[in-house]
Design a protein around this motif. Structure first.
Motif, short mmCIF file in Angstrom:
data_model
loop_
_atom_site.label_atom_id
_atom_site.label_comp_id
_atom_site.label_asym_id
_atom_site.label_seq_id
_atom_site.Cartn_x
_atom_site.Cartn_y
_atom_site.Cartn_z
N GLU A 52 42.29 48.66 49.41
CA GLU A 52 40.90 49.06 49.56
C GLU A 52 40.34 49.84 48.38
OE1 GLU A 52 40.20 50.76 53.40
OE2 GLU A 52 41.07 49.02 54.41
N GLU A 53 41.18 50.49 47.58
CA GLU A 53 40.69 51.24 46.42
C GLU A 53 40.16 50.30 45.34
OE1 GLU A 53 43.56 52.98 48.81
OE2 GLU A 53 44.18 51.60 47.23
N GLU A 54 40.71 49.08 45.27
CA GLU A 54 40.35 48.17 44.18
C GLU A 54 39.70 46.87 44.63
OE1 GLU A 54 43.19 47.46 41.11
OE2 GLU A 54 44.08 49.44 41.31
N VAL A 55 40.00 46.43 45.85
CA VAL A 55 39.55 45.13 46.31
C VAL A 55 38.58 45.30 47.48
CG1 VAL A 55 40.28 42.90 47.26
CG2 VAL A 55 41.72 44.07 45.57
N GLU A 56 37.42 44.64 47.37
CA GLU A 56 36.40 44.73 48.42
C GLU A 56 36.57 43.66 49.49
OE1 GLU A 56 31.59 44.14 48.54
OE2 GLU A 56 32.46 45.24 46.84
N SER B 27 36.41 42.27 43.31
CA SER B 27 36.65 43.59 42.74
C SER B 27 35.67 44.60 43.32
CB SER B 27 36.49 43.55 41.22
OG SER B 27 36.46 44.84 40.68
N LYS B 28 36.22 45.72 43.75
CA LYS B 28 35.37 46.79 44.28
C LYS B 28 34.59 47.46 43.14
CE LYS B 28 35.86 49.47 48.14
NZ LYS B 28 36.71 50.10 49.11
N ARG B 29 35.19 47.50 41.94
CA ARG B 29 34.58 48.20 40.81
C ARG B 29 33.29 47.53 40.34
NH1 ARG B 29 38.41 47.61 37.20
NH2 ARG B 29 37.32 46.10 35.95
N ASP B 30 33.32 46.20 40.16
CA ASP B 30 32.13 45.55 39.61
C ASP B 30 31.64 44.35 40.42
OD1 ASP B 30 34.02 43.65 38.98
OD2 ASP B 30 33.94 44.00 36.83
N GLY B 31 32.27 44.07 41.55
CA GLY B 31 31.79 43.03 42.45
C GLY B 31 32.08 41.60 42.04
N HIS B 32 32.85 41.41 40.97
CA HIS B 32 33.13 40.03 40.57
C HIS B 32 34.30 39.45 41.37
CE1 HIS B 32 36.46 41.52 38.02
NE2 HIS B 32 36.91 40.30 38.13
#
Length: 138
Positions: A99-103, A26-31
């Motif tokens: 790319e907006e949500e997934v790193e 997750s791009k938002r929190d890295g989990h």
């Protein structure tokens, strides 16, 4: 108390006789977890899971019958979340992350995926998915 429902899927691929699992970061929190997202108005759980996998990974997933795992948790005192996971595969694994949500993503063995996943609840989902596939003889 507010309630949110999300659906997603454990996506797998058999490669060189081994089951590989797709996990996303997750791009938002890295989990690290599985592709999933909120149910939109008028969608079924299955529709949501397929849409979210497609949006986040570019994989058009086929869900298998007979696997449905639900996890519930409370990220804060005012929110009750339910996440429903299915399991599926695809003919084409041309992963293009949203790319907006997934790193990042991995397509890895059970052990590698298990070690990569951040939350125990996702590890439990992976364990159940792996047992299900082995029971099917995959």
């Amino acid at each position: 108390m507010n309630f949110e429902k999300s659906c997603g899927a454990v996506v797998y691929k058999v490669k060189e006789g081994k089951i590989k699992y797709l996990a996303v970061k997750s791009k938002r929190d890295g989990h690290w977890g599985f592709a999933k997202g909120h149910v939109e108005k008028g969608e079924t759980e299955i529709d949501t899971a397929k849409r979210e996998v497609l949006e986040e990974t570019n994989i058009k997933v086929r869900l298998l019958d007979g696997f449905r795992v639900t996890k519930e948790y409370y990220p804060n005192e005012n929110l009750h979340k339910e996440v429903v996971f299915f399991i599926g595969n695809s003919d084409i694994y041309d992963v293009k992350i949203q790319e907006e949500e997934v790193e990042d993503y991995i397509l890895a063995t059970y052990d590698e995926t298990y070690e990569t996943l951040t939350y125990e609840s996702d590890k439990d989902v992976l364990k159940k998915a792996n047992e299900y596939l082995l029971k099917l003889g995959i």
